[in-house]
Design a protein around this motif. Sequence first.
Motif, PDB file in Angstrom:
ATOM      1  N   TYR A  17      -2.948  -0.543  -1.656  1.00 27.77           N
ATOM      2  CA  TYR A  17      -2.246   0.306  -0.688  1.00 27.77           C
ATOM      3  C   TYR A  17      -3.241   1.060   0.194  1.00 27.77           C
ATOM      4  O   TYR A  17      -3.016   1.222   1.400  1.00 27.77           O
ATOM      5  N   LYS A  18      -4.350   1.487  -0.386  1.00 24.34           N
ATOM      6  CA  LYS A  18      -5.383   2.171   0.406  1.00 24.34           C
ATOM      7  C   LYS A  18      -5.987   1.224   1.434  1.00 24.34           C
ATOM      8  O   LYS A  18      -6.237   1.618   2.573  1.00 24.34           O
ATOM      9  N   TRP A  19      -6.234  -0.030   1.037  1.00 23.67           N
ATOM     10  CA  TRP A  19      -6.737  -1.020   1.987  1.00 23.67           C
ATOM     11  C   TRP A  19      -5.718  -1.222   3.099  1.00 23.67           C
ATOM     12  O   TRP A  19      -6.062  -1.267   4.273  1.00 23.67           O
ATOM     13  N   GLN A  20      -4.461  -1.352   2.719  1.00 27.12           N
ATOM     14  CA  GLN A  20      -3.387  -1.609   3.670  1.00 27.12           C
ATOM     15  C   GLN A  20      -3.257  -0.478   4.695  1.00 27.12           C
ATOM     16  O   GLN A  20      -3.040  -0.728   5.878  1.00 27.12           O
ATOM     17  N   HIS A  21      -3.412   0.748   4.246  1.00 26.18           N
ATOM     18  CA  HIS A  21      -3.245   1.897   5.132  1.00 26.18           C
ATOM     19  C   HIS A  21      -4.537   2.367   5.780  1.00 26.18           C
ATOM     20  O   HIS A  21      -4.534   3.336   6.545  1.00 26.18           O
ATOM     21  N   GLY A  22      -5.646   1.713   5.447  1.00 24.48           N
ATOM     22  CA  GLY A  22      -6.914   2.052   6.075  1.00 24.48           C
ATOM     23  C   GLY A  22      -7.587   3.291   5.537  1.00 24.48           C
ATOM     24  O   GLY A  22      -8.512   3.803   6.151  1.00 24.48           O
ATOM     25  N   THR A  23      -7.151   3.787   4.380  1.00 20.39           N
ATOM     26  CA  THR A  23      -7.801   4.960   3.805  1.00 20.39           C
ATOM     27  C   THR A  23      -8.995   4.579   2.935  1.00 20.39           C
ATOM     28  O   THR A  23      -9.758   5.449   2.530  1.00 20.39           O
TER      29      THR A  23
END
Length: 57
Positions: A17-23
């Motif tokens: 999810y962090k990869w997906q949202h760019g965080t």
Amino acid sequence: MKDLQDIFGFSTPQALYKWQHGTALPTIDNMVVLAAVFGVKVDDILVIADDNVIVSA
């Protein structure tokens, strides 16, 4: 998401999810696995924002 979680051996999908949202960005090793899973070159999932910054697509 569950399939990717299993492929990477993550106990939770939080990193995905962090990869997906760019965080957060995947490590180079994980980027190679992502490219293989999606049947693309690593270059195809990278976006060059400027000469000094590389971000994941």
